[in-house]
Design a protein around this motif. Structure first.
Motif, PDB file in Angstrom:
ATOM      1  N   TYR A   5      34.846  45.265  39.727  1.00 60.27           N
ATOM      2  CA  TYR A   5      33.865  45.452  38.664  1.00 60.27           C
ATOM      3  C   TYR A   5      33.033  46.714  38.925  1.00 60.27           C
ATOM      4  O   TYR A   5      32.831  47.540  38.036  1.00 60.27           O
ATOM      5  N   ARG A   6      32.577  46.864  40.175  1.00 56.94           N
ATOM      6  CA  ARG A   6      31.798  48.062  40.538  1.00 56.94           C
ATOM      7  C   ARG A   6      32.642  49.326  40.404  1.00 56.94           C
ATOM      8  O   ARG A   6      32.144  50.366  39.964  1.00 56.94           O
ATOM      9  N   SER A  22      42.585  44.639  46.638  1.00 54.58           N
ATOM     10  CA  SER A  22      41.956  45.952  46.783  1.00 54.58           C
ATOM     11  C   SER A  22      42.875  47.083  46.326  1.00 54.58           C
ATOM     12  O   SER A  22      42.411  48.183  46.065  1.00 54.58           O
ATOM     13  N   TRP A  58      39.714  35.386  40.684  1.00 54.63           N
ATOM     14  CA  TRP A  58      39.786  36.205  41.895  1.00 54.63           C
ATOM     15  C   TRP A  58      38.628  35.840  42.813  1.00 54.63           C
ATOM     16  O   TRP A  58      37.551  35.442  42.337  1.00 54.63           O
ATOM     17  N   PRO A  59      38.810  36.026  44.111  1.00 57.85           N
ATOM     18  CA  PRO A  59      37.682  35.798  45.032  1.00 57.85           C
ATOM     19  C   PRO A  59      36.486  36.664  44.619  1.00 57.85           C
ATOM     20  O   PRO A  59      36.663  37.813  44.185  1.00 57.85           O
ATOM     21  N   GLU A  60      35.289  36.107  44.740  1.00 58.95           N
ATOM     22  CA  GLU A  60      34.069  36.780  44.267  1.00 58.95           C
ATOM     23  C   GLU A  60      33.921  38.193  44.812  1.00 58.95           C
ATOM     24  O   GLU A  60      33.576  39.116  44.061  1.00 58.95           O
ATOM     25  N   ASP A  61      34.167  38.397  46.091  1.00 58.41           N
ATOM     26  CA  ASP A  61      34.028  39.740  46.681  1.00 58.41           C
ATOM     27  C   ASP A  61      34.990  40.734  46.042  1.00 58.41           C
ATOM     28  O   ASP A  61      34.618  41.868  45.741  1.00 58.41           O
ATOM     29  N   ASP A  62      36.230  40.316  45.833  1.00 58.68           N
ATOM     30  CA  ASP A  62      37.219  41.191  45.199  1.00 58.68           C
ATOM     31  C   ASP A  62      36.847  41.474  43.753  1.00 58.68           C
ATOM     32  O   ASP A  62      36.940  42.604  43.276  1.00 58.68           O
ATOM     33  N   TYR A  63      36.426  40.442  43.056  1.00 60.58           N
ATOM     34  CA  TYR A  63      36.021  40.571  41.661  1.00 60.58           C
ATOM     35  C   TYR A  63      34.894  41.602  41.543  1.00 60.58           C
ATOM     36  O   TYR A  63      34.963  42.523  40.724  1.00 60.58           O
ATOM     37  N   GLN A  64      33.863  41.443  42.362  1.00 64.65           N
ATOM     38  CA  GLN A  64      32.713  42.341  42.315  1.00 64.65           C
ATOM     39  C   GLN A  64      33.098  43.774  42.690  1.00 64.65           C
ATOM     40  O   GLN A  64      32.598  44.732  42.089  1.00 64.65           O
ATOM     41  N   ALA A  65      33.986  43.937  43.668  1.00 63.17           N
ATOM     42  CA  ALA A  65      34.420  45.276  44.083  1.00 63.17           C
ATOM     43  C   ALA A  65      35.137  45.986  42.934  1.00 63.17           C
ATOM     44  O   ALA A  65      34.880  47.169  42.666  1.00 63.17           O
TER      45      ALA A  65
END
Length: 106
Positions: free
Chosen positions: A32-33, A61, A23-30
């Motif tokens: 995960y958070r 998202s 997954w794109p890093e921003d989506d992955y991190q979102a």
């Protein structure tokens, strides 16, 4: 987080968050958070977080995460082994990725 090389300790109280590393890093991190926040708010211990495989989300998202208890995963594994009459002598392969619920059942 568990890597593809790290098995999940199904006997610990630690939570595991298994997400698709492609997954794109921003989506992955979102996501995960979101999982971290949810488990903290609900005081969950001993769970594995997995994205739903049947999601029809139009965007990352809108992806839904589920928390499966490690106890439930172990109970499922025991039932499958009993049904298949498998033993410690049998060899299993992991054909699904670890972040898929089928892959988590290794």
């Amino acid at each position: 987080m568990v890597s593809a090389q790290s098995p999940i300790d199904l006997h610990s109280d630690a939570n595991e968050i298994l997400l698709n590393p492609r997954w794109p890093e921003d989506d992955y991190q979102a996501l995960y958070r979101l999982a971290e926040k949810s488990q903290s708010e609900k005081n969950l211990k001993g769970h594995v977080w997995i994205a739903t495989s049947g999601s029809t989300a139009n965007s990352i998202s809108a992806t839904k995460l589920v928390a499966l208890s490690k106890q439930a995963l172990m109970a499922s594994a025991r039932s499958v082994n009993l049904h298949l009459q498998s033993s410690a002598k049998d060899v299993w392969t992991q054909v699904l990725p670890h972040f898929h619920v089928g892959g988590a059942g290794y």
